[in-house]
Design a protein around this motif. Structure first.
Motif, mmCIF file in Angstrom:
data_model
loop_
_atom_site.group_PDB
_atom_site.id
_atom_site.type_symbol
_atom_site.label_atom_id
_atom_site.label_comp_id
_atom_site.label_asym_id
_atom_site.label_seq_id
_atom_site.Cartn_x
_atom_site.Cartn_y
_atom_site.Cartn_z
ATOM 1 N N GLN A 157 0.849 -1.193 0.000
ATOM 2 C CA GLN A 157 0.000 0.000 0.000
ATOM 3 C C GLN A 157 0.884 1.241 0.000
ATOM 4 O O GLN A 157 1.595 1.497 0.963
ATOM 5 C CB GLN A 157 -0.925 0.025 1.225
ATOM 6 C CG GLN A 157 -1.904 -1.128 1.310
ATOM 7 C CD GLN A 157 -3.013 -1.039 0.282
ATOM 8 O OE1 GLN A 157 -3.269 0.021 -0.282
ATOM 9 N NE2 GLN A 157 -3.684 -2.155 0.024
ATOM 10 N N LEU A 158 0.816 1.989 -1.085
ATOM 11 C CA LEU A 158 1.620 3.208 -1.229
ATOM 12 C C LEU A 158 0.677 4.408 -1.216
ATOM 13 O O LEU A 158 -0.136 4.585 -2.122
ATOM 14 C CB LEU A 158 2.407 3.158 -2.541
ATOM 15 C CG LEU A 158 3.251 4.379 -2.913
ATOM 16 C CD1 LEU A 158 4.306 4.659 -1.841
ATOM 17 C CD2 LEU A 158 3.912 4.178 -4.278
ATOM 18 N N TYR A 159 0.761 5.205 -0.171
ATOM 19 C CA TYR A 159 -0.066 6.407 -0.038
ATOM 20 C C TYR A 159 0.747 7.624 -0.453
ATOM 21 O O TYR A 159 1.878 7.806 0.015
ATOM 22 C CB TYR A 159 -0.559 6.566 1.405
ATOM 23 C CG TYR A 159 -1.571 5.535 1.821
ATOM 24 C CD1 TYR A 159 -2.942 5.777 1.714
ATOM 25 C CD2 TYR A 159 -1.156 4.304 2.326
ATOM 26 C CE1 TYR A 159 -3.866 4.825 2.096
ATOM 27 C CE2 TYR A 159 -2.081 3.336 2.708
ATOM 28 C CZ TYR A 159 -3.431 3.604 2.588
ATOM 29 O OH TYR A 159 -4.351 2.648 2.952
ATOM 30 N N LEU A 160 0.167 8.466 -1.306
ATOM 31 C CA LEU A 160 0.875 9.632 -1.835
ATOM 32 C C LEU A 160 -0.024 10.861 -1.819
ATOM 33 O O LEU A 160 -1.240 10.742 -2.036
ATOM 34 C CB LEU A 160 1.330 9.379 -3.277
ATOM 35 C CG LEU A 160 2.246 8.175 -3.525
ATOM 36 C CD1 LEU A 160 2.483 8.012 -5.024
ATOM 37 C CD2 LEU A 160 3.562 8.341 -2.789
ATOM 38 N N PHE A 218 -12.266 1.781 -8.406
ATOM 39 C CA PHE A 218 -10.979 2.011 -9.078
ATOM 40 C C PHE A 218 -9.844 2.156 -8.068
ATOM 41 O O PHE A 218 -9.976 2.806 -7.031
ATOM 42 C CB PHE A 218 -11.039 3.267 -9.949
ATOM 43 C CG PHE A 218 -9.709 3.640 -10.549
ATOM 44 C CD1 PHE A 218 -9.289 3.082 -11.736
ATOM 45 C CD2 PHE A 218 -8.851 4.536 -9.895
ATOM 46 C CE1 PHE A 218 -8.048 3.397 -12.287
ATOM 47 C CE2 PHE A 218 -7.615 4.862 -10.433
ATOM 48 C CZ PHE A 218 -7.221 4.289 -11.637
ATOM 49 N N GLN A 219 -8.701 1.551 -8.418
ATOM 50 C CA GLN A 219 -7.474 1.707 -7.638
ATOM 51 C C GLN A 219 -6.280 1.779 -8.591
ATOM 52 O O GLN A 219 -6.237 1.054 -9.593
ATOM 53 C CB GLN A 219 -7.264 0.530 -6.683
ATOM 54 C CG GLN A 219 -8.225 0.474 -5.513
ATOM 55 C CD GLN A 219 -7.909 -0.697 -4.599
ATOM 56 O OE1 GLN A 219 -7.979 -1.841 -5.003
ATOM 57 N NE2 GLN A 219 -7.552 -0.402 -3.355
ATOM 58 N N TYR A 220 -5.342 2.661 -8.280
ATOM 59 C CA TYR A 220 -4.069 2.637 -8.991
ATOM 60 C C TYR A 220 -3.330 1.369 -8.553
ATOM 61 O O TYR A 220 -3.199 1.106 -7.358
ATOM 62 C CB TYR A 220 -3.222 3.858 -8.645
ATOM 63 C CG TYR A 220 -3.800 5.174 -9.089
ATOM 64 C CD1 TYR A 220 -3.911 5.492 -10.436
ATOM 65 C CD2 TYR A 220 -4.221 6.120 -8.149
ATOM 66 C CE1 TYR A 220 -4.425 6.710 -10.846
ATOM 67 C CE2 TYR A 220 -4.741 7.344 -8.554
ATOM 68 C CZ TYR A 220 -4.842 7.634 -9.902
ATOM 69 O OH TYR A 220 -5.347 8.833 -10.301
ATOM 70 N N PHE A 238 -0.878 -1.413 -4.419
ATOM 71 C CA PHE A 238 -1.875 -0.408 -4.748
ATOM 72 C C PHE A 238 -1.407 0.967 -4.284
ATOM 73 O O PHE A 238 -0.760 1.102 -3.250
ATOM 74 C CB PHE A 238 -3.215 -0.758 -4.100
ATOM 75 C CG PHE A 238 -3.760 -2.085 -4.566
ATOM 76 C CD1 PHE A 238 -4.470 -2.184 -5.748
ATOM 77 C CD2 PHE A 238 -3.518 -3.236 -3.831
ATOM 78 C CE1 PHE A 238 -4.951 -3.403 -6.192
ATOM 79 C CE2 PHE A 238 -4.003 -4.462 -4.258
ATOM 80 C CZ PHE A 238 -4.721 -4.546 -5.449
ATOM 81 N N VAL A 239 -1.736 1.965 -5.080
ATOM 82 C CA VAL A 239 -1.387 3.358 -4.774
ATOM 83 C C VAL A 239 -2.675 4.114 -4.478
ATOM 84 O O VAL A 239 -3.625 4.062 -5.268
ATOM 85 C CB VAL A 239 -0.647 4.028 -5.939
ATOM 86 C CG1 VAL A 239 -0.236 5.451 -5.551
ATOM 87 C CG2 VAL A 239 0.570 3.217 -6.353
ATOM 88 N N THR A 240 -2.690 4.795 -3.374
ATOM 89 C CA THR A 240 -3.819 5.659 -3.033
ATOM 90 C C THR A 240 -3.326 7.094 -3.024
ATOM 91 O O THR A 240 -2.472 7.457 -2.213
ATOM 92 C CB THR A 240 -4.403 5.301 -1.651
ATOM 93 O OG1 THR A 240 -4.815 3.927 -1.648
ATOM 94 C CG2 THR A 240 -5.603 6.181 -1.332
#
Length: 270
Positions: A157-160, A218-220, A238-240
C-alpha cells in the motif's frame, strides 16, 4: 491522445509528454506502414512476370529511394534527439531536491512491495539485516535508532499526496522486479544491490479518478513488470493518491499507531 491510443487514464504531470511522444511514434509508424506497403504492392504489379519475363540486372537508377531513406532517418533522429532524449534527461538528471518532495523507500521482494516513509523528522532510520522478519519486520528497521522510531511502513500500500513531487527509491531483496504504474506513465526496474530513484508528480487523486472513470472500485495498481518467479502473477500493490490534507491525516494516524506500540513494530496497511 490517450483515447485513440488506448492508453490508461492519465494521472501524472509529466505523462502528457510521454503520450505526445507515443502519439508521434505511432503516427510515423503508420506512415511508414502505408508507404512501404504501397511500395511493395507497386513492385509486385510493376515487375510481374507477365509484364517483364526477363530479369534486368542493372537495377533501378533512380535516387528516389535514397531520398526516402534519408527522410526516414531525419524523422527518426528528430524523435530521438528532439523528444526522447530530453524527456529521458528530465526524468533521470533533473530529480527535484528531496527537501521539496516526498521521499519513499520501496523495496520489492518475492512477492510483495514493502513501503517505508521517514516520518515527521524526514530522516530514515537504520536497518539491520539481523532484524529482518518476513512477517513482522521485512525491512529490518532498527526501532532502537531514534531516527527510525517514527518511520512508517506498509505492505503493498503506497499512499501519496497529490500535486507534490514524489521520489521513490527502488530496491530489491532478491531478484529483478519492475515498478510499473501505467496511469503515472512510470516504469522502472528494481535491481538487487542498487538503489534506483524514480520521480513523478501525481495530479489526480484516487477519488477524482473514480469519478472520472465512473468506477467506484478504481485503484491505482503497482504491477510488477518483470517475470520474478512462480508467484509473479500475485505481486500486486496499490497506490492511493490523497489530497495533501488527507495525506497528512493518514500519516498522523500512522504515527499515532506507532506511539501506541512504542515504536516496537512496523505498521502494516491492509
Amino acid at each position: 491522445m490517450t483515447e485513440w491510443l488506448g492508453l490508461p487514464a492519465l494521472a501524472s504531470a509529466h505523462g502528457a509528454q510521454i503520450d505526445h511522444l507515443i502519439g508521434w511514434m505511432h503516427l510515423f509508424m503508420l506512415i511508414l506502414f502505408i508507404g512501404w506497403g504501397s511500395f511493395f504492392v507497386y513492385v509486385l504489379v510493376r515487375f510481374r512476370r507477365s509484364r517483364q519475363p526477363a530479369a534486368v540486372y542493372t537495377g533501378s537508377t533512380s535516387h528516389i529511394t535514397s531520398y526516402v531513406e534519408t527522410g526516414v532517418l531525419i524523422i527518426e533522429m528528430l524523435l530521438l534527439f528532439g523528444f526522447s532524449i530530453p524527456l529521458w534527461a528530465a526524468r533521470v538528471d533533473r530529480i527535484p531536491p528531496e527537501s521539496d518532495a516526498l521521499v519513499v523507500h520501496l523495496t520489492a521482494e518475492q512477492f510483495a512491495w514493502n513501503v517505508r516513509y521517514a516520518g515527521p523528522d524526514r530522516v530514515f532510520g537504520k536497518t539491520d539485516i539481523k532484524l529482518i522478519d518476513v512477517a513482522s519486520n521485512p525491512l529490518g528497521v532498527d526501532r532502537s535508532d531514534p531516527a527510525a522510531k517514527d518511520d512508517v511502513t506498509t505492505l503493498n500500500q503506497l499512499y501519496l499526496p497529490a500535486n507534490k513531487p514524489i521520489i521513490v527509491k527502488l530496491r530489491s531483496k532478491d531478484v529483478i522486479h519492475s515498478f510499473n504504474v501505467p496511469e503515472f506513465r512510470v516504469k522502472q526496474d528494481a535491481i538487487p544491490g542498487l538503489t534506483i530513484p524514480v520521480w513523478f508528480v501525481p495530479d489526480v487523486t484516487t477519488a477524482e479518478m473514480r469519478t472520472r472513470t465512473g468506477n467506484a472500485e478504481f485503484q491505482y495498481e503497482i504491477a510488477c513488470a518483470q517475470l520474478c518467479g512462480l508467484g509473479h502473477y500475485r505481486m500486486r500493490g496499490f497506490v492511493t493518491v490523497l489530497s495533501p490534507e488527507e495525506f497528512d491525516k493518514w500519516m498522523a494516524a500512522e504515527e499515532a499507531k506507532l506511539k501506541e506500540q512504542g515504536g516496537a513494530d512496523a505498521i502494516w496497511g491492509k
